[in-house]
Design a protein around this motif. Structure first.
Motif, PDB file in Angstrom:
ATOM      1  N   LEU A  60       8.414  -1.267 -11.153  1.00  0.00           N
ATOM      2  CA  LEU A  60       8.114  -2.234 -10.084  1.00  0.00           C
ATOM      3  C   LEU A  60       8.299  -1.593  -8.709  1.00  0.00           C
ATOM      4  N   LEU A  61       9.368  -0.822  -8.581  1.00  0.00           N
ATOM      5  CA  LEU A  61       9.641  -0.151  -7.304  1.00  0.00           C
ATOM      6  C   LEU A  61       8.510   0.813  -6.963  1.00  0.00           C
ATOM      7  N   ALA A  62       8.043   1.571  -7.971  1.00  0.00           N
ATOM      8  CA  ALA A  62       6.923   2.493  -7.745  1.00  0.00           C
ATOM      9  C   ALA A  62       5.677   1.709  -7.329  1.00  0.00           C
ATOM     10  N   ARG A  63       5.437   0.566  -7.972  1.00  0.00           N
ATOM     11  CA  ARG A  63       4.274  -0.265  -7.647  1.00  0.00           C
ATOM     12  C   ARG A  63       4.393  -0.813  -6.217  1.00  0.00           C
ATOM     13  N   VAL A  64       5.601  -1.230  -5.848  1.00  0.00           N
ATOM     14  CA  VAL A  64       5.829  -1.736  -4.483  1.00  0.00           C
ATOM     15  C   VAL A  64       5.550  -0.632  -3.463  1.00  0.00           C
ATOM     16  N   GLU A  65       5.998   0.586  -3.760  1.00  0.00           N
ATOM     17  CA  GLU A  65       5.733   1.712  -2.854  1.00  0.00           C
ATOM     18  C   GLU A  65       4.232   1.967  -2.751  1.00  0.00           C
ATOM     19  N   GLU A  66       3.537   1.898  -3.915  1.00  0.00           N
ATOM     20  CA  GLU A  66       2.080   2.062  -3.924  1.00  0.00           C
ATOM     21  C   GLU A  66       1.415   1.015  -3.036  1.00  0.00           C
ATOM     22  N   LEU A  67       1.829  -0.235  -3.235  1.00  0.00           N
ATOM     23  CA  LEU A  67       1.243  -1.331  -2.457  1.00  0.00           C
ATOM     24  C   LEU A  67       1.565  -1.187  -0.981  1.00  0.00           C
ATOM     25  N   SER A  68       2.760  -0.717  -0.682  1.00  0.00           N
ATOM     26  CA  SER A  68       3.147  -0.506   0.715  1.00  0.00           C
ATOM     27  C   SER A  68       2.259   0.562   1.358  1.00  0.00           C
ATOM     28  N   THR A  69       2.009   1.633   0.602  1.00  0.00           N
ATOM     29  CA  THR A  69       1.122   2.696   1.093  1.00  0.00           C
ATOM     30  C   THR A  69      -0.283   2.142   1.319  1.00  0.00           C
ATOM     31  N   LEU A  70      -0.773   1.369   0.334  1.00  0.00           N
ATOM     32  CA  LEU A  70      -2.097   0.756   0.477  1.00  0.00           C
ATOM     33  C   LEU A  70      -2.146  -0.156   1.697  1.00  0.00           C
ATOM     34  N   ALA A  71      -1.079  -0.934   1.884  1.00  0.00           N
ATOM     35  CA  ALA A  71      -1.029  -1.853   3.027  1.00  0.00           C
ATOM     36  C   ALA A  71      -1.070  -1.077   4.347  1.00  0.00           C
ATOM     37  N   SER A  72      -0.334   0.049   4.409  1.00  0.00           N
ATOM     38  CA  SER A  72      -0.346   0.821   5.664  1.00  0.00           C
ATOM     39  C   SER A  72      -1.725   1.449   5.889  1.00  0.00           C
ATOM     40  N   HIS A  73      -2.383   1.901   4.779  1.00  0.00           N
ATOM     41  CA  HIS A  73      -3.754   2.416   4.924  1.00  0.00           C
ATOM     42  C   HIS A  73      -4.683   1.312   5.419  1.00  0.00           C
ATOM     43  N   ALA A  74      -4.522   0.125   4.854  1.00  0.00           N
ATOM     44  CA  ALA A  74      -5.364  -1.014   5.257  1.00  0.00           C
ATOM     45  C   ALA A  74      -5.123  -1.352   6.727  1.00  0.00           C
ATOM     46  N   GLU A  75      -3.861  -1.307   7.138  1.00  0.00           N
ATOM     47  CA  GLU A  75      -3.519  -1.596   8.539  1.00  0.00           C
ATOM     48  C   GLU A  75      -4.148  -0.556   9.462  1.00  0.00           C
TER      49      GLU A  75
END
Length: 141
Positions: A60-75
Motif C-alpha cells: 500500500l505504501l508503495a502504491r501511495v508513493e506511486e500515486l503521489s508521483t503521478l499526482a505531482s506529474h499531473a500537477e
C-alpha cells in the motif's frame, strides 16, 4: 483443548498407578505444558499474520508513493497547460495588436496614395493650364 489435556494426563497417571496426591500436580504441569504449546502456536500464527499485514502495508505504501508521483506529474502538466494558455493569450493579444497596426498602416497607405493622386492630378491640371497658356501666347505671337 486444555480440559482434554488435563484428563489425558490424569488418565496416564492413573494407568501407571501414580499416587493420587501427586496426580493433580502432575496433571497441572501437563496442562501448563499443553497451554504453553497452544500459546506458542498462537504467537507463531500472530507473527505470520503480522508479516502478512506488514507486506500488505508495504504494498500500500508503495502504491501511495506511486500515486503521489503521478499526482505531482499531473500537477506539473496542469501548470504547463496554464502556462501555455497564458502564452496563447499573449500571442493572441500580440496578433490582434499587429492586425490593428497593419490596418492602420493600410489606412495610412490609402491616404498617401490618395494624396499622391491629388498632387498628380493638380500637377497635371497645372501642366495643362501651362500648356494652354503657352499655346495661347504662341498664337498671339
Amino acid at each position: 483443548g486444555r480440559g482434554e489435556a488435563v484428563e489425558a494426563a490424569e488418565g496416564v497417571l492413573a494407568s501407571e498407578g501414580a499416587v493420587t496426591v501427586e496426580a493433580p500436580a502432575v496433571a497441572a504441569a501437563a496442562a501448563v505444558s499443553v497451554g504453553q504449546e497452544e500459546l506458542e502456536a498462537r504467537v507463531v500464527a500472530h507473527a505470520a499474520r503480522a508479516d502478512k499485514y506488514k507486506a500488505q502495508f508495504e504494498q500500500l505504501l508503495a502504491r501511495v508513493e506511486e500515486l503521489s508521483t503521478l499526482a505531482s506529474h499531473a500537477e506539473a502538466a496542469k501548470q504547463r497547460m496554464v502556462d501555455l494558455e497564458a502564452r496563447v493569450e499573449e500571442l493572441a493579444t500580440l496578433a490582434e495588436s499587429y492586425k490593428q497596426q497593419a490596418a492602420h498602416a493600410r489606412h495610412e497607405l490609402v491616404e498617401l496614395i490618395q494624396q499622391q493622386d491629388e498632387v498628380a492630378d493638380a500637377a497635371a491640371a497645372e501642366a495643362a493650364a501651362g500648356r494652354e497658356e503657352l499655346s495661347e501666347q504662341l498664337e498671339e505671337a
